[in-house]
Design a protein around this motif. Structure first.
Motif, short mmCIF file in Angstrom:
data_model
loop_
_atom_site.label_atom_id
_atom_site.label_comp_id
_atom_site.label_asym_id
_atom_site.label_seq_id
_atom_site.Cartn_x
_atom_site.Cartn_y
_atom_site.Cartn_z
N LEU A 158 -0.59 -1.09 -0.41
CA LEU A 158 0.15 -2.23 0.17
C LEU A 158 1.64 -1.89 0.59
O LEU A 158 2.02 -2.51 1.60
CB LEU A 158 0.25 -3.42 -1.08
CG LEU A 158 -0.98 -3.92 -1.66
CD1 LEU A 158 -0.60 -4.98 -2.96
CD2 LEU A 158 -1.47 -4.85 -0.71
N ARG A 192 0.77 -9.91 2.79
CA ARG A 192 0.43 -8.71 3.57
C ARG A 192 -0.94 -8.91 4.14
O ARG A 192 -1.39 -7.70 5.12
CB ARG A 192 0.51 -7.48 2.53
CG ARG A 192 1.95 -7.18 2.46
CD ARG A 192 2.17 -6.24 1.14
NE ARG A 192 3.29 -5.74 1.09
CZ ARG A 192 4.55 -6.44 0.20
NH1 ARG A 192 4.04 -7.48 0.00
NH2 ARG A 192 5.65 -5.90 0.24
N VAL A 221 0.49 -9.62 -2.33
CA VAL A 221 -1.02 -9.73 -1.70
C VAL A 221 -1.14 -10.44 -0.44
O VAL A 221 -1.43 -9.89 0.68
CB VAL A 221 -2.15 -9.39 -2.74
CG1 VAL A 221 -3.43 -9.00 -1.82
CG2 VAL A 221 -1.81 -8.42 -3.77
#
Length: 817
Positions: free
Chosen positions: A533, A666, A663
């Motif tokens: 990430l 992204r 999360v």
């Protein structure tokens, strides 16, 4: 002659002179001269004899040195073996101690498990007893409630019958009294008429009396007075009877306020009501019967018992919850025990193989990644055949664009033996998501084609795909990447790492490669995927993941003449030093293990880096000289190639974790809540779409359809409402992704019959719904201010034909969870 004499004179030098000249002669030379003198005959030395003597002496000396070296070597060997044995004993004792500790832990855990199991059995027994007692009490309550209801019905019927009989009796009595009063009233009226008639007759007689005898008149007056007195008495009696009649009527009115007919109607109505209550009673649930029992029961003892029993049941339920928690803890402890047993078995295996592993200095450090390197050089096999197929079916860039790509994927999916159907909108969103982020999340109901979509896409364009099943036990990056074993000095690469490494090899550098993390939220994504990430936020050149701290490359077991020749031609000081290292390690072209222990780790790493950088191959030219993975950076870091995409599938139920904003922000999100429908078509051939071709189509779309999210009026209006009412705004990351997503989506929708403006709103609809509005999911819309803002947003979405966003706001405004 003079010369000889002089020689003899020199030979007869005085002792003092001889002593002074012998200072420069070594002890070995003096011994040698003495031996030469001993074998001299008549002052002359036999050279052959001297040579023979010297050879014997040399052999003897060499033998002595050899024996001395052997003695020293034996001593060193014994010392080394003793030291090695001590180290092994020490490690063995340490492992044994750990094993004992593990056994103790195991026994403690088994004891705890047995105790918990015993408590669980006792609690289960108590619960069963409580349930049986509860059932018995409920049955008794039902019976008593039925008895009470039956008794109430009988009492109601008896009371109703008595009331009805009383009403009928009163009615009859009232009718009799009324008849009697009416009869008396008629009699009195008749008598009154008679009296009136008599009074008239008397008056006539009085008139006659005035002209008649006074005595008769007086007699008539007396009769008249008597008659008048009787008439007054009758009138008084009539008034009394009328008063009594009025009292009876008042009693009738006061008794029920209604007439006897109305009382009869009321009685009939009560009977109907009783019958209706009986029917309702049959429809009542057990709980309602218990409530009726509580209402009808005059005594509160039974109610108290029920309340006490409810309290006991509540306590039992609480105990059951505690025991369930204990059972869960027991299951966890049992899992830990299984893990400890596995670890114990592993340690025993490690203990048995410790000597072998420590003595072994050869073999691949990372066999899985090295095997991939070898596969890339093979000119046969499945991988090679796929690469040939790709070259044969390579698409011409001039004949391919994004709308044609979507049509190809959709038709390919519908033409399979087991067809799958996807809408143009979803395919446009998926491809636009690939352009704006290398991480996609496909979420929704099971069986809607989440995992199948990337599979179909990869198949249709001859890409590579692999599905990695995420496990609920994953807690860190090692579960995803792999482990390094300090004992065996080996790195065990996981399936994910192998795909990551393979995607960066030369054979796949222009192939679209997809790794699917199936059910990615079975474990917390930020636990095992955190490194990715962060890295994917950086520029592409910095997409690197460090696997281990150790260099996974190895010194070759032998080198070629090419290496030595190359080093001989090097002029730099550093490489000249490296040449000396090579000479020490590979004096006869093969690795000298004894010398290897003398060379520093830094020199070994320098040599590995040099050999790896020059790509030297073995004598057979079948593989690289340096052992271990060849495509790792610095021997321990893997690069994330630009042709690789990560796709995560996610379900939302009690077995999964919530995916965090970190999360979602992204990733590109696509939701599947229903299975698309369509018609099966004829099967079509696959095409090979290289990564470079897809990337050029993305760049062309951004050039042809420019979009600036920050200045787009509709987005600004929506953001103002979100910011003012819910403190929600767009981040820079979301705006940047929109600037790529929207142009690619519009380019992919050309020829669909929609205008560019409609396609832009569709693209914004996807981005807002799945990346911005989802932040409102846990905000209540019931409050007036929130509801007004929600209505305003809903109208805005409806006006701009943003279907997904409107459906989301409809759902929120209904207040559903």
């Amino acid at each position: 002659m003079a010369k000889k004499g002089n020689s003899r004179g020199k030979g007869n030098t005085s002792p003092t002179q001889a002593k002074s000249t012998s200072v420069s002669i070594s002890a070995d030379d003096v011994a040698l001269l003495e031996k030469a003198k001993s074998i001299a005959k008549d002052g002359e030395i036999d050279r052959n004899e001297l040579k023979s003597m010297l050879e014997d002496e040399l052999v003897k000396e060499i033998e002595e040195k050899r024996q001395q070296q052997e003695t020293e070597l034996e001593s060193q060997k014994a010392s080394f073996e003793e030291q090695y044995k001590k180290e092994l004993d020490k490690k063995h004792s340490g492992l044994k101690k750990e094993t004992v500790d593990l056994e103790k832990t195991k026994n403690a855990l088994e004891s705890s498990i047995n105790r918990l199991q015993s408590e669980l059995d006792n609690a289960s027994k108590k619960i069963e007893e409580g349930e049986a007692e509860k059932k018995c009490i409920i049955e008794k309550a039902k019976e008593e409630a039925q008895k009470i209801v039956d008794k109430a019905k009988e009492d109601a019927e008896d009371a109703s019958k008595e009331v009805l009989d009383d009403i009928v009796q009163k009615k009859l009595e009232l009718e009799d009294e009324k008849d009697g009063i009416e009869t008396q009233q008629l009699e009195l009226e008749a008598r009154e008429v008679q009296l009136a008639s008599k009074e008239k007759r008397i008056e006539k007689q009085a008139a006659i009396y005035d002209a008649a005898n006074p005595d008769v008149v007086e007699s008539l007056n007396r009769q008249l007075n008597v008659t008048r007195e009787q008439l007054d008495a009758v009138r008084d009696e009539y008034e009394k009877v009328q008063i009594e009649l009025n009292k009876i009527k008042l009693k009738q009115i006061k008794s029920e306020g209604i007439s006897p007919e109305e009382l009869q109607e009321e009685n009939d109505r009560l009977l109907e009501k009783i019958e209706d209550l009986e029917n309702k009673c049959k429809r009542y649930s057990d709980y309602e019967l218990l409530e009726m029992k509580r209402a009808l029961d005059a005594e509160k003892d039974y109610l108290t018992r029920i309340q006490n029993q409810d309290a006991e049941i509540a306590e039992s339920k609480a105990e059951l919850v505690r025991l369930k928690n204990g059972q869960m803890e027991y299951e966890q402890l049992r899992s830990q025990l299984d893990l400890l047993r596995t670890l114990n078995d592993h340690l025993r295996g490690e203990l048995d193989n410790t000597k072998k592993m420590l003595e072994s200095s050869v073999g691949e450090i990372c066999p899985a990644l090295t095997a991939i390197d070898i596969q890339q050089t093979e000119m046969s096999g499945e991988e090679y055949n796929r690469s040939v197929e790709r070259e044969d079916l390579k698409v011409d860039l001039r004949s391919m664009n994004l709308p044609k790509l979507i049509t190809h994927v959709k038709t390919y999916a519908a033409g399979r033996a087991k067809p799958l159907y996807y809408s143009d909108k979803d395919l446009r969103a998926y491809i636009a998501g690939m352009a704006s982020s290398h991480l996609s999340i496909l979420q929704g109901m099971s069986g809607t084609g989440k995992t199948s979509l990337p599979k179909i896409f990869a198949e249709a364009i001859l890409g590579e795909i692999n599905v990695v099943a995420v496990e609920s036990s994953w807690r860190d990056r090692n579960e995803l990447l792999g482990y390094y074993n300090d004992f065996s000095k080996k790195f065990t690469a996981k399936e994910f790492t192998c795909d990551l490494y393979r995607a960066g090899c030369d054979r796949y550098k222009d192939t679209i490669y997809i790794i699917v993390l199936d059910e990615m939220n079975l474990s917390r994504v930020e636990y095992y995927f955190a490194d990715f990430l962060s890295v994917l936020e950086d520029k592409t050149s910095n997409w690197k993941i460090k696997l281990v701290d150790t260099d996974l490359r190895q010194l070759p077991t032998e080198i070629t003449k090419e290496v030595k020749d190359a080093l001989a031609n090097e002029k730099s000081k550093e490489l000249v030093e490296l040449k000396s290292v090579v000479d020490e390690l590979y004096s006869d072209m093969k690795l000298n293990e004894d010398e290897e222990t003398k060379v520093s780790s830094n020199d070994k790493l320098r040599l590995i880096a040099y050999l790896s950088g020059k790509k030297f191959k073995n004598a057979a030219n079948t593989r690289y000289l340096v052992g271990g993975p060849q495509n790792l950076i610095d021997g321990n870091t893997v690069k994330i190639p630009a042709n690789l995409w990560f796709v995560g599938t996610a379900n939302r139920d009690e077995s999964t974790f919530e995916i965090t904003d970190k999360v979602y922000d992204r990733a590109q999100v696509l939701e599947f809540n229903k299975r698309a429908k369509g018609n099966q078509v004829e099967e079509i051939e696959k095409i090979y779409l290289p990564y470079e071709t897809l990337n050029r189509m993305f760049k062309k779309a951004e050039a042809d359809f420019t979009f600036d999210a920050e200045t787009y009026a509709l987005l600004n209006e929506i953001e103002q409402i979100l910011q003012a009412n819910f403190k929600v705004s767009y981040g820079n990351r979301i705006l940047d992704q929109m600037n790529t997503f929207v142009p690619v989506y519009v380019a992919a929708g050309q020829g669909s019959g929609l205008t560019d403006d409609q396609l832009i709103r569709e693209a914004i609809d996807y981005q807002l719904t799945y990346k911005v509005l989802r932040k409102l999911e846990y905000i209540e819309m019931n409050r007036d201010a929130n509801k007004d803002a929600g209505d305003k947003l809903r109208k805005k979405f409806e006006q701009n034909e943003m279907k997904l966003a409107k459906e989301f706001m409809d759902w929120k405004l209904r207040g559903e969870e």
